[in-house]
Design a protein around this motif. Sequence first.
Motif, PDB file in Angstrom:
ATOM      1  N   HIS A 118       0.795  -1.233   0.000  1.00 23.59           N
ATOM      2  CA  HIS A 118       0.000   0.000   0.000  1.00 23.59           C
ATOM      3  C   HIS A 118       0.826   1.281   0.000  1.00 23.59           C
ATOM      4  CE1 HIS A 118      -3.344  -2.663   0.691  1.00 23.59           C
ATOM      5  NE2 HIS A 118      -2.809  -3.084   1.811  1.00 23.59           N
ATOM      6  N   ALA A 119       2.156   1.200  -0.133  1.00 21.43           N
ATOM      7  CA  ALA A 119       2.979   2.411  -0.070  1.00 21.43           C
ATOM      8  C   ALA A 119       2.590   3.411  -1.157  1.00 21.43           C
ATOM      9  CB  ALA A 119       4.464   2.062  -0.160  1.00 21.43           C
ATOM     10  N   ARG A 120       2.494   2.977  -2.385  1.00 22.15           N
ATOM     11  CA  ARG A 120       2.152   3.906  -3.472  1.00 22.15           C
ATOM     12  C   ARG A 120       0.748   4.485  -3.262  1.00 22.15           C
ATOM     13  NH1 ARG A 120       4.700   5.660  -8.435  1.00 22.15           N
ATOM     14  NH2 ARG A 120       3.075   6.817  -9.490  1.00 22.15           N
ATOM     15  N   GLU A 121      -0.169   3.641  -2.849  1.00 23.26           N
ATOM     16  CA  GLU A 121      -1.545   4.075  -2.632  1.00 23.26           C
ATOM     17  C   GLU A 121      -1.639   5.175  -1.575  1.00 23.26           C
ATOM     18  OE1 GLU A 121      -5.683   2.042  -1.024  1.00 23.26           O
ATOM     19  OE2 GLU A 121      -4.049   0.752  -1.680  1.00 23.26           O
ATOM     20  N   VAL A 122      -0.959   5.009  -0.450  1.00 23.87           N
ATOM     21  CA  VAL A 122      -1.052   6.024   0.599  1.00 23.87           C
ATOM     22  C   VAL A 122      -0.375   7.322   0.172  1.00 23.87           C
ATOM     23  CG1 VAL A 122      -1.285   4.346   2.466  1.00 23.87           C
ATOM     24  CG2 VAL A 122       0.952   5.265   1.950  1.00 23.87           C
ATOM     25  N   LEU A 123       0.723   7.206  -0.554  1.00 25.98           N
ATOM     26  CA  LEU A 123       1.402   8.411  -1.033  1.00 25.98           C
ATOM     27  C   LEU A 123       0.529   9.165  -2.033  1.00 25.98           C
ATOM     28  CD1 LEU A 123       4.931   6.851  -1.275  1.00 25.98           C
ATOM     29  CD2 LEU A 123       4.269   8.737   0.252  1.00 25.98           C
ATOM     30  N   GLU A 124      -0.121   8.444  -2.926  1.00 23.51           N
ATOM     31  CA  GLU A 124      -1.020   9.094  -3.885  1.00 23.51           C
ATOM     32  C   GLU A 124      -2.193   9.750  -3.160  1.00 23.51           C
ATOM     33  OE1 GLU A 124      -1.919   6.044  -6.771  1.00 23.51           O
ATOM     34  OE2 GLU A 124       0.027   6.293  -7.747  1.00 23.51           O
TER      35      GLU A 124
ATOM     36  N   LEU B 243       9.326   3.942  -8.189  1.00 23.95           N
ATOM     37  CA  LEU B 243       8.259   3.034  -7.789  1.00 23.95           C
ATOM     38  C   LEU B 243       7.116   3.721  -7.051  1.00 23.95           C
ATOM     39  CD1 LEU B 243      10.475   0.068  -6.556  1.00 23.95           C
ATOM     40  CD2 LEU B 243       9.105   0.139  -8.655  1.00 23.95           C
ATOM     41  N   LEU B 244       7.433   4.773  -6.289  1.00 26.82           N
ATOM     42  CA  LEU B 244       6.434   5.371  -5.403  1.00 26.82           C
ATOM     43  C   LEU B 244       6.068   6.805  -5.756  1.00 26.82           C
ATOM     44  CD1 LEU B 244       7.737   4.009  -1.969  1.00 26.82           C
ATOM     45  CD2 LEU B 244       6.009   3.027  -3.494  1.00 26.82           C
TER      46      LEU B 244
ATOM     47  N   ALA C 251      -1.654  -0.688  12.116  1.00 31.50           N
ATOM     48  CA  ALA C 251      -1.351  -2.030  11.627  1.00 31.50           C
ATOM     49  C   ALA C 251      -0.576  -2.015  10.315  1.00 31.50           C
ATOM     50  CB  ALA C 251      -2.647  -2.824  11.451  1.00 31.50           C
ATOM     51  N   ASP C 252      -0.796  -0.984   9.486  1.00 31.24           N
ATOM     52  CA  ASP C 252      -0.124  -0.905   8.189  1.00 31.24           C
ATOM     53  C   ASP C 252      -0.149   0.547   7.720  1.00 31.24           C
ATOM     54  OD1 ASP C 252      -2.752  -0.446   7.222  1.00 31.24           O
ATOM     55  OD2 ASP C 252      -3.007  -2.558   6.706  1.00 31.24           O
ATOM     56  N   LEU C 253       0.445   0.806   6.546  1.00 30.65           N
ATOM     57  CA  LEU C 253       0.507   2.172   6.040  1.00 30.65           C
ATOM     58  C   LEU C 253      -0.869   2.761   5.768  1.00 30.65           C
ATOM     59  CD1 LEU C 253       3.609   2.029   3.650  1.00 30.65           C
ATOM     60  CD2 LEU C 253       3.387   3.332   5.778  1.00 30.65           C
TER      61      LEU C 253
ATOM     62  N   VAL D   7      -2.079   6.296   7.590  1.00 24.34           N
ATOM     63  CA  VAL D   7      -2.510   7.503   6.898  1.00 24.34           C
ATOM     64  C   VAL D   7      -3.978   7.795   7.194  1.00 24.34           C
ATOM     65  CG1 VAL D   7      -2.867   8.526   4.617  1.00 24.34           C
ATOM     66  CG2 VAL D   7      -0.689   7.458   5.180  1.00 24.34           C
ATOM     67  N   GLY D   8      -4.791   6.764   7.301  1.00 23.15           N
ATOM     68  CA  GLY D   8      -6.175   6.973   7.699  1.00 23.15           C
ATOM     69  C   GLY D   8      -6.264   7.620   9.071  1.00 23.15           C
TER      70      GLY D   8
END
Length: 184
Positions: free
Chosen positions: A38-44, A82-83, A165-167, A171-172
């Motif tokens: 989910h790294a790219r998703e949270v950055l976007e 990548l990100l 629990a995760d990225l 961010v949420g």
Amino acid sequence: MEPCDGLSLKAVLFDRDGTLIRDVPYNGDPARVRPMPHAREVLERLRSRGIATGVVSNQSGLGRGLLTYGQVRAVNSRVEQLLGPFNVWEICPHSPEDGCCCRKPAPGLIHRACRRLGISPAEAAYVGDIGSDVEAAQAAGARGVMVPTPLTLPAEVEAAPEVAADLLSAVGLLLAAPSGRNIP
């Protein structure tokens, strides 16, 4: 920008290894860079809201002579391929024995990133995977969120004021919840 409980979150800074990408100790090979889920998703998600993103990372391999600046730049370039692009990068090149003021858990890297972004640390959050990441955020006056990995020590998780629990959850939490809430 989307407000965060009345406060404006202007930037989210991330640790690199173990947070944005898989931790490969002293990695100087861009081919070994693997994003975390989910790294790219949270950055976007952050970028689409006008929130600046940055990377703040200890790179003691430089100070220990295990990596060159060229290798670190090549890995960082691959991370951006990548990100996506980051607004700021701050790297500590010192070994732990150097006693610098930038190496996390010291606040120097976060302070420098915020100055470069033209914001106060209170307008920033820092997401990392170990205790020194959260300690650096607290020392800088930024909000710190820990996203533990299997290598994170249980005592570090217990001591962290905010854990996700995760990225995606981190961010949420930053976008929706007041400081101090833990996510199991």
